[in-house]
Design an enzyme around this catalytic site. Structure first.
Site, PDB file in Angstrom:
ATOM      1  N   LEU A  18      49.840  24.791  12.989  1.00 53.70           N
ATOM      2  CA  LEU A  18      50.169  23.863  14.080  1.00 53.70           C
ATOM      3  C   LEU A  18      49.276  24.091  15.294  1.00 53.70           C
ATOM      4  O   LEU A  18      49.453  23.450  16.325  1.00 53.70           O
ATOM      5  CB  LEU A  18      51.650  24.001  14.455  1.00 53.70           C
ATOM      6  CG  LEU A  18      52.616  23.523  13.367  1.00 53.70           C
ATOM      7  CD1 LEU A  18      54.052  23.858  13.722  1.00 53.70           C
ATOM      8  CD2 LEU A  18      52.475  22.026  13.119  1.00 53.70           C
ATOM      9  N   LYS A  68      42.063  37.944   9.584  1.00 55.46           N
ATOM     10  CA  LYS A  68      42.143  38.675  10.863  1.00 55.46           C
ATOM     11  C   LYS A  68      41.435  40.029  10.849  1.00 55.46           C
ATOM     12  O   LYS A  68      40.884  40.447  11.860  1.00 55.46           O
ATOM     13  CB  LYS A  68      43.606  38.863  11.287  1.00 55.46           C
ATOM     14  CG  LYS A  68      44.268  37.585  11.783  1.00 55.46           C
ATOM     15  CD  LYS A  68      45.666  37.847  12.279  1.00 55.46           C
ATOM     16  CE  LYS A  68      46.313  36.564  12.760  1.00 55.46           C
ATOM     17  NZ  LYS A  68      47.642  36.793  13.341  1.00 55.46           N
ATOM     18  N   ASN A  89      42.349  37.759  16.370  1.00 54.32           N
ATOM     19  CA  ASN A  89      42.847  36.407  16.086  1.00 54.32           C
ATOM     20  C   ASN A  89      42.106  35.345  16.897  1.00 54.32           C
ATOM     21  O   ASN A  89      42.453  34.178  16.840  1.00 54.32           O
ATOM     22  CB  ASN A  89      44.365  36.319  16.347  1.00 54.32           C
ATOM     23  CG  ASN A  89      44.702  36.292  17.823  1.00 54.32           C
ATOM     24  OD1 ASN A  89      43.973  36.831  18.654  1.00 54.32           O
ATOM     25  ND2 ASN A  89      45.810  35.643  18.161  1.00 54.32           N
ATOM     26  N   ASP A 104      47.575  38.201  19.919  1.00 52.84           N
ATOM     27  CA  ASP A 104      48.882  38.447  19.295  1.00 52.84           C
ATOM     28  C   ASP A 104      49.582  39.636  19.945  1.00 52.84           C
ATOM     29  O   ASP A 104      50.778  39.598  20.212  1.00 52.84           O
ATOM     30  CB  ASP A 104      48.722  38.772  17.802  1.00 52.84           C
ATOM     31  CG  ASP A 104      48.415  37.555  16.948  1.00 52.84           C
ATOM     32  OD1 ASP A 104      48.757  36.438  17.368  1.00 52.84           O
ATOM     33  OD2 ASP A 104      47.842  37.729  15.855  1.00 52.84           O
ATOM     34  N   GLY A 137      50.586  43.750   7.974  1.00 49.29           N
ATOM     35  CA  GLY A 137      49.405  42.885   8.008  1.00 49.29           C
ATOM     36  C   GLY A 137      48.908  42.718   9.436  1.00 49.29           C
ATOM     37  O   GLY A 137      49.222  43.538  10.317  1.00 49.29           O
ATOM     38  N   GLY A 243      59.587  33.318  17.102  1.00 52.06           N
ATOM     39  CA  GLY A 243      58.159  33.161  16.846  1.00 52.06           C
ATOM     40  C   GLY A 243      57.522  32.086  17.712  1.00 52.06           C
ATOM     41  O   GLY A 243      56.325  32.166  18.010  1.00 52.06           O
TER      42      GLY A 243
END
Length: 281
Positions: A18, A68, A89, A104, A137, A243
């Site tokens: 998005l 990443k 990122n 992030d 991750g 989130g």
């Protein structure tokens, strides 16, 4: 048109992202001649793509799964968080340089600190807190690094135990096997796995009966915003960070790196909530 600057998100797959929606909305809001596009880049084509991107006049990129970590090998400069986390990122192409950033980490940290009342006298409310971070991750790395830097204690857990052990070693923190994650009684629970993401909305990475009202529960999944984990946490009166909150904060930081201007947080939040809401407005 040559005067339109091009930005994008690289991922594989990329269709679910998005980022184009919210960045293009922000560009239009400020009347900027910029466009943001989704770009599917398979793993084996990543380095060739990054080498060619400036030739195509791409000015900046958001980087997500599975790239990443891999992009670090092609950065000419990286901020301290990228170096500490081992994941980027955001890439900005500038004067033959490929500059790497990690928004992030700061986004997750600021969102969690705000939910806990914010820093007091320069001291993070996460200081001394025990955090269980699920997922080792890119997102898990950023969140764990941020909590440790704020003075918290971190236990990592991942379905791939070797991945969790390796990251714990790198960050000098502890790890716990996935099947034993419920034995931990954390002050902060951070889900950085895709468990609960659309369309698997009936899944949770942490069973409801182990949640306690004194906990802060953070979920990096933003589609849907109200994951089963977030619903369970609210039902038990936990403080929550969704989130959407992290996604909007990191996108605002990326927007500033791309344009030099603060991102329109409220507009981005509204557009993102509308796009992920089960009821279409």
């Amino acid at each position: 048109e040559r005067t339109t600057e091009v930005y994008g998100v690289i991922a594989d797959p990329v269709g679910h992202s998005l980022s184009p929606l919210i960045h293009n909305t922000a560009f239009r809001h400020f009347g900027m001649k910029k466009v943001y596009i989704p770009i599917r880049v398979p793993r084996e084509e990543l380095y060739a793509f990054l080498d060619d991107a400036p030739v195509w006049d791409i000015k900046g990129l958001s980087v997500t799964i599975p790239h990443k970590e891999a992009v670090l090998a092609r950065l000419t400069k990286a901020d301290s968080v990228v170096r500490g986390v081992g994941a980027a990122n955001t890439i900005v192409f500038q004067d033959h340089e490929r500059l790497g950033y990690n928004t992030d980490c700061r986004a997750a940290l600021e969102a969690m600190e705000a939910a806990l009342g914010g820093p007091l006298g320069g001291v993070s409310p996460l200081k001394g807190k025990k955090a269980l971070v699920l997922g080792a991750g890119g997102a898990g790395k950023a969140v764990a690094f941020g909590i440790l830097r704020a003075g918290g204690q971190v236990l990592l857990s991942d379905g791939d135990e070797e991945k969790a052990r390796s990251l714990a070693e790198k960050l000098s923190c502890s790890h716990v096997p996935w099947e034993e994650r419920h034995s931990v009684q954390p002050d902060v629970l951070a889900n950085c796995t895709p468990v609960g993401m659309h369309p698997n909305v009936d899944e949770t990475p942490f069973e409801a009966q182990y949640l306690r009202g004194s906990m802060l529960v953070f979920d990096a999944v933003y589609n849907p915003e109200n994951t089963l984990l977030i619903k369970d946490a609210r039902a038990r009166n936990c403080k929550v960070v969704t989130g959407v909150e992290m996604f909007v904060r990191q996108a605002c930081m990326q927007f500033k790196l791309f344009t030099g201007r603060d991102g329109p947080a409220e507009l981005m939040r509204e557009v993102l909530k509308r796009a992920t809401s089960p009821a279409k407005w």
